[in-house]
Design a protein around this motif. Structure first.
Motif, mmCIF file in Angstrom:
data_model
loop_
_atom_site.group_PDB
_atom_site.id
_atom_site.type_symbol
_atom_site.label_atom_id
_atom_site.label_comp_id
_atom_site.label_asym_id
_atom_site.label_seq_id
_atom_site.Cartn_x
_atom_site.Cartn_y
_atom_site.Cartn_z
ATOM 1 N N LEU A 127 -5.418 -6.776 4.466
ATOM 2 C CA LEU A 127 -4.173 -5.792 4.895
ATOM 3 C C LEU A 127 -3.992 -5.942 6.259
ATOM 4 N N VAL A 146 0.546 -1.177 0.037
ATOM 5 C CA VAL A 146 -0.073 -0.189 0.242
ATOM 6 C C VAL A 146 0.712 1.365 -0.040
ATOM 7 N N ASP A 161 -4.347 1.919 -3.561
ATOM 8 C CA ASP A 161 -4.552 0.762 -2.643
ATOM 9 C C ASP A 161 -6.187 0.997 -2.283
ATOM 10 N N GLU A 162 -6.291 0.137 -1.022
ATOM 11 C CA GLU A 162 -7.786 -0.079 -0.707
ATOM 12 C C GLU A 162 -8.098 1.325 -0.014
ATOM 13 N N GLN A 170 1.334 6.556 2.855
ATOM 14 C CA GLN A 170 0.214 7.347 3.593
ATOM 15 C C GLN A 170 -0.793 6.521 4.080
ATOM 16 N N THR A 171 -1.270 5.623 3.563
ATOM 17 C CA THR A 171 -2.361 4.643 4.224
ATOM 18 C C THR A 171 -1.836 3.915 5.520
ATOM 19 N N TYR A 173 -2.822 6.656 8.037
ATOM 20 C CA TYR A 173 -4.212 6.715 8.368
ATOM 21 C C TYR A 173 -4.506 5.585 9.116
ATOM 22 N N GLU A 190 -7.517 6.769 11.561
ATOM 23 C CA GLU A 190 -8.651 7.452 10.688
ATOM 24 C C GLU A 190 -9.033 6.530 9.647
ATOM 25 N N TYR A 191 -8.302 5.204 9.618
ATOM 26 C CA TYR A 191 -8.867 4.165 8.430
ATOM 27 C C TYR A 191 -8.672 2.896 9.146
ATOM 28 N N SER A 192 -10.044 1.976 8.638
ATOM 29 C CA SER A 192 -9.934 0.359 9.391
ATOM 30 C C SER A 192 -9.509 -0.294 8.101
ATOM 31 N N PRO A 193 -8.354 -0.949 8.122
ATOM 32 C CA PRO A 193 -7.983 -1.744 7.044
ATOM 33 C C PRO A 193 -8.988 -3.011 6.777
ATOM 34 N N SER A 194 -8.701 -3.472 5.486
ATOM 35 C CA SER A 194 -9.694 -4.627 5.485
ATOM 36 C C SER A 194 -8.828 -5.765 6.179
ATOM 37 N N ARG A 250 -3.008 6.090 12.827
ATOM 38 C CA ARG A 250 -3.791 6.994 13.387
ATOM 39 C C ARG A 250 -5.309 6.751 13.890
#
Lengths: 77, 178
Positions: free
Chosen positions: A55, A36, B95-96, A39-40, A43, A48-52, A46
Motif C-alpha cells: 500500500l 482502500v 481493505d488491509e 477512512q484508511t 488513519y 494511526e495506522y502504518s500501511p503495508s 494521522r
C-alpha cells in the motif's frame, strides 16, 4: 492500555496529506486509486495506522514520489 | 435463445440483489451516523446492557419473554454490522486496515469470552462448594433455574459468542471528512 509494541513505538510519519493536497486529490480520490477505503487514508495520514509495503508503494506511486519521500520512521524516545 | 432455467435466473437475481444490498449498505453515507465514535459508544453500551442486563433482570425478577431477549440481541447485532460495514461477514470487501482491526477484534473477543467463561465456571463451582459445605462464603444462589431460565442461559451463551467480536472491534469510529 497495555504495553506498547515495538511497532507502536516506531511511528511512521508521512507527508501524504501535504503531497495529496499539492496533487489536488481528495482522500476519496486517492483511496479509489490505491484500492482502500477513504477512512484508511485518514488513519494513515494521522499516523494511526502504518500501511503495508504494497500500500505504501501504491500511495507513493499515485503521488509521484518514492516511498522514502512519503514515509519516514519516527522513533519515540 | 436464453437457455437458463427459471431456478438459475432466480438464483442469479437473488445473488445480485444480495451483493447490491450489501454494497449499498456498506458505502451509503446516509448510514454514517452509525459509524461515528459517539454512535459506537452508545451502540456498545446498549449491546452490553441487552446482553447482560436482560438475563440478569430475568434471573432475579422473572417474567420477561425470551423473544424480547432474542429480538434485542438481533437488533443490536444488526446495528453493529451496519456500524462496522459488515467487516466480519465478507473478506473480499475489506481493505488491509479493516482486516488488521478485524483480526485484533477476534483476538480480543477470544480472550474476553475465555475470561468470562472461566470466571463464570469458578463462581458456580465456588457457590456449589460453599453451599455443600455450609461455609458461609459465596453468593449462595440457587441454580434451580427452571426450563424458562435455562433458555435464557442458552441464549446468553450464544449471544456472548456472537456479540463479543463486535464489542471487541472498539469504540473508535470513523471521521466524517472524505
Amino acid at each position: 492500555m497495555g504495553r506498547k509494541s515495538k511497532q507502536e513505538e516506531e511511528r511512521v510519519a508521512n507527508r501524504i496529506e501535504e503531497l495529496r493536497t499539492q496533487a489536488g486529490l481528495s482522500r476519496q480520490e486517492l483511496a479509489d486509486q490505491v484500492g482502500v477505503h477513504y477512512q484508511t487514508i485518514g488513519y494513515i495520514e494521522r499516523g494511526e495506522y502504518s500501511p503495508s509495503l504494497v500500500l505504501a508503494l501504491k500511495i507513493a506511486a499515485v503521488l509521484g514520489k518514492t516511498v522514502e519521500q512519503v514515509f519516514q520512521i519516527e522513533e519515540d524516545n | 435463445m436464453n437457455s437458463k432455467s427459471l431456478e438459475e435466473r432466480v438464483e442469479i437475481f437473488g445473488k445480485n440483489l444480495d451483493i447490491s444490498l450489501r454494497t449499498w449498505v456498506r458505502n451509503d453515507r446516509s448510514l454514517n451516523f452509525l459509524r461515528t465514535t459517539r454512535a459506537r459508544v452508545v451502540l456498545s453500551a446498549v449491546t452490553v446492557l441487552a446482553l447482560y442486563g436482560i438475563p440478569a433482570f430475568q434471573m432475579f425478577y422473572r417474567g420477561l419473554s425470551i423473544w424480547l431477549y432474542v429480538g434485542a440481541l438481533v437488533f443490536c447485532v444488526l446495528l453493529q454490522k451496519l456500524s462496522i460495514r459488515f467487516a466480519f461477514d465478507d473478506d473480499s470487501h475489506i481493505d488491509e486496515y479493516q482486516h488488521e482491526r478485524r483480526n485484533r477484534a477476534y483476538r480480543r473477543a477470544y480472550k474476553r469470552v475465555a475470561t468470562i467463561l472461566a470466571i463464570a465456571i469458578l463462581l458456580v463451582a465456588e457457590n456449589g462448594y460453599s453451599l455443600k459445605h455450609s461455609l458461609g462464603s459465596g453468593f449462595h444462589y440457587s441454580f434451580d433455574l427452571g426450563s424458562e431460565n435455562w433458555v435464557f442461559v442458552g441464549v446468553f451463551v450464544c449471544g456472548l459468542f456472537v456479540v463479543q467480536k463486535y464489542l471487541s472491534w472498539g469504540i473508535k469510529g470513523e471521521s466524517r471528512s472524505a
